[in-house]
Design a protein around this motif. Structure first.
Motif, PDB file in Angstrom:
ATOM      1  N   TRP A  28      32.938  23.743  41.004  1.00 50.57           N
ATOM      2  CA  TRP A  28      32.101  23.825  42.201  1.00 50.57           C
ATOM      3  C   TRP A  28      32.933  23.645  43.473  1.00 50.57           C
ATOM      4  N   GLN A  29      33.826  22.665  43.462  1.00 53.65           N
ATOM      5  CA  GLN A  29      34.627  22.372  44.650  1.00 53.65           C
ATOM      6  C   GLN A  29      35.618  23.501  44.943  1.00 53.65           C
ATOM      7  N   THR A  30      36.064  24.202  43.931  1.00 57.14           N
ATOM      8  CA  THR A  30      36.941  25.352  44.149  1.00 57.14           C
ATOM      9  C   THR A  30      36.229  26.396  44.992  1.00 57.14           C
ATOM     10  N   LYS A  31      34.974  26.650  44.678  1.00 60.67           N
ATOM     11  CA  LYS A  31      34.195  27.611  45.469  1.00 60.67           C
ATOM     12  C   LYS A  31      34.084  27.124  46.912  1.00 60.67           C
ATOM     13  N   ARG A  32      33.810  25.859  47.099  1.00 59.48           N
ATOM     14  CA  ARG A  32      33.684  25.312  48.462  1.00 59.48           C
ATOM     15  C   ARG A  32      35.013  25.436  49.215  1.00 59.48           C
ATOM     16  N   PHE A  33      36.121  25.149  48.521  1.00 58.69           N
ATOM     17  CA  PHE A  33      37.444  25.256  49.145  1.00 58.69           C
ATOM     18  C   PHE A  33      37.727  26.703  49.548  1.00 58.69           C
ATOM     19  N   LEU A  34      37.472  27.638  48.632  1.00 57.89           N
ATOM     20  CA  LEU A  34      37.736  29.048  48.937  1.00 57.89           C
ATOM     21  C   LEU A  34      36.827  29.556  50.058  1.00 57.89           C
ATOM     22  N   ASP A  35      35.578  29.090  50.080  1.00 58.02           N
ATOM     23  CA  ASP A  35      34.686  29.440  51.190  1.00 58.02           C
ATOM     24  C   ASP A  35      35.228  28.895  52.507  1.00 58.02           C
ATOM     25  N   ALA A  36      35.710  27.645  52.498  1.00 58.15           N
ATOM     26  CA  ALA A  36      36.278  27.049  53.715  1.00 58.15           C
ATOM     27  C   ALA A  36      37.539  27.798  54.131  1.00 58.15           C
ATOM     28  N   LEU A  37      38.333  28.207  53.160  1.00 59.84           N
ATOM     29  CA  LEU A  37      39.547  28.969  53.451  1.00 59.84           C
ATOM     30  C   LEU A  37      39.177  30.292  54.121  1.00 59.84           C
ATOM     31  N   ASP A  38      38.137  30.910  53.633  1.00 63.63           N
ATOM     32  CA  ASP A  38      37.665  32.161  54.213  1.00 63.63           C
ATOM     33  C   ASP A  38      37.132  31.962  55.637  1.00 63.63           C
ATOM     34  N   TRP A  46      36.718  20.738  66.040  1.00 59.54           N
ATOM     35  CA  TRP A  46      35.991  20.261  67.214  1.00 59.54           C
ATOM     36  C   TRP A  46      34.781  21.122  67.560  1.00 59.54           C
ATOM     37  N   ASP A  47      34.614  22.234  66.862  1.00 56.55           N
ATOM     38  CA  ASP A  47      33.495  23.126  67.146  1.00 56.55           C
ATOM     39  C   ASP A  47      32.206  22.591  66.538  1.00 56.55           C
ATOM     40  N   GLU A  48      31.088  23.077  67.074  1.00 56.29           N
ATOM     41  CA  GLU A  48      29.781  22.659  66.556  1.00 56.29           C
ATOM     42  C   GLU A  48      29.632  23.050  65.087  1.00 56.29           C
ATOM     43  N   LEU A  49      30.118  24.214  64.720  1.00 57.75           N
ATOM     44  CA  LEU A  49      30.161  24.644  63.322  1.00 57.75           C
ATOM     45  C   LEU A  49      31.631  24.702  62.913  1.00 57.75           C
ATOM     46  N   PRO A  50      32.189  23.563  62.522  1.00 57.34           N
ATOM     47  CA  PRO A  50      33.629  23.484  62.310  1.00 57.34           C
ATOM     48  C   PRO A  50      34.092  24.064  60.977  1.00 57.34           C
ATOM     49  N   SER A  51      35.389  24.255  60.904  1.00 53.01           N
ATOM     50  CA  SER A  51      36.039  24.582  59.643  1.00 53.01           C
ATOM     51  C   SER A  51      36.227  23.267  58.878  1.00 53.01           C
ATOM     52  N   PHE A  52      35.877  23.263  57.609  1.00 50.05           N
ATOM     53  CA  PHE A  52      36.043  22.074  56.777  1.00 50.05           C
ATOM     54  C   PHE A  52      37.167  22.261  55.759  1.00 50.05           C
ATOM     55  N   LEU A  53      38.143  23.081  56.095  1.00 57.27           N
ATOM     56  CA  LEU A  53      39.216  23.403  55.160  1.00 57.27           C
ATOM     57  C   LEU A  53      39.957  22.158  54.672  1.00 57.27           C
TER      58      LEU A  53
END
Length: 190
Positions: A28-38, A46-53
């Motif tokens: 599951w976390q791999t999918k989340r990581f790859l989504d964050a990478l994308d 610092w953005d309202e919708l930040p990157s969680f990479l």
């Protein structure tokens, strides 16, 4: 890790439950990581919708480390009862050398503040060299690195495919074993 463990049925069941949770978390976390990478080009921290990479990377390494540690401990407890059915699963997932690198990477990510300022417990191992297909790269544990010609995609010095594919391939067996232990202890659900 102490490889001689005598546990109660309840403790064995809890180990099986935690093992199943952590092994499934890797997938599951791999999918989340790859989504964050994308999503890395879509925002900064610092953005309202930040990157969680960065957090997703740390969570993936943590999930892998917990999953392997729980698999090993469950395997030791099962072996005390004469069941070594997890031996080939663990062997397919991680070698001793990979386990050491994963543990070190997890610790460096967990204590990143100390390593960043040069005060990490194993600071001498902070920078490592990866060699693949004739290429050589110096890398730190915080780097997410991809190089197409070298066929390399890493978190620190760990190849991502080596973290994920073995868990995905072995999940059916892990699920079967851990569910069997759970059901033997608490009874099969209706």
């Amino acid at each position: 890790m102490d490889n001689t463990i005598t546990v109660t049925n309840t403790q064995l069941c809890q180990l099986a439950l935690n093992t199943a949770h952590w092994c499934h978390a890797v997938i599951w976390q791999t999918k989340r990581f790859l989504d964050a990478l994308d999503d890395t080009n879509k925002g900064s921290p610092w953005d309202e919708l930040p990157s969680f990479l960065v957090p997703e990377k740390v969570f993936l390494i943590t999930a892998v480390e917990h999953a392997i540690r729980n698999l090993q401990r469950l395997n030791f407890a099962m072996a005390e009862r004469g069941d070594v059915s997890l031996d080939p699963v663990i062997g397919a997932i991680v070698s001793e050398e990979e386990w050491e690198r994963i543990t070190l990477l997890r610790n460096m990510n967990e204590h990143d503040d100390a390593y960043i300022v040069g005060k990490g417990h194993k600071q001498d191992k902070f920078i490592s060299t990866i060699s693949k297909n004739g290429y050589h790269f110096k890398i730190d544990p915080f780097t997410i690195f991809a190089h197409g010609d070298a066929g390399l995609f890493t978190i620190g010095n760990i190849e991502i495919k080596n973290l994920v594919i073995p868990f995905k391939q072995n999940w059916p067996k892990i699920s079967e074993i851990t569910e069997h232990i759970f059901n033997d202890t608490y009874g099969k659900p209706d």
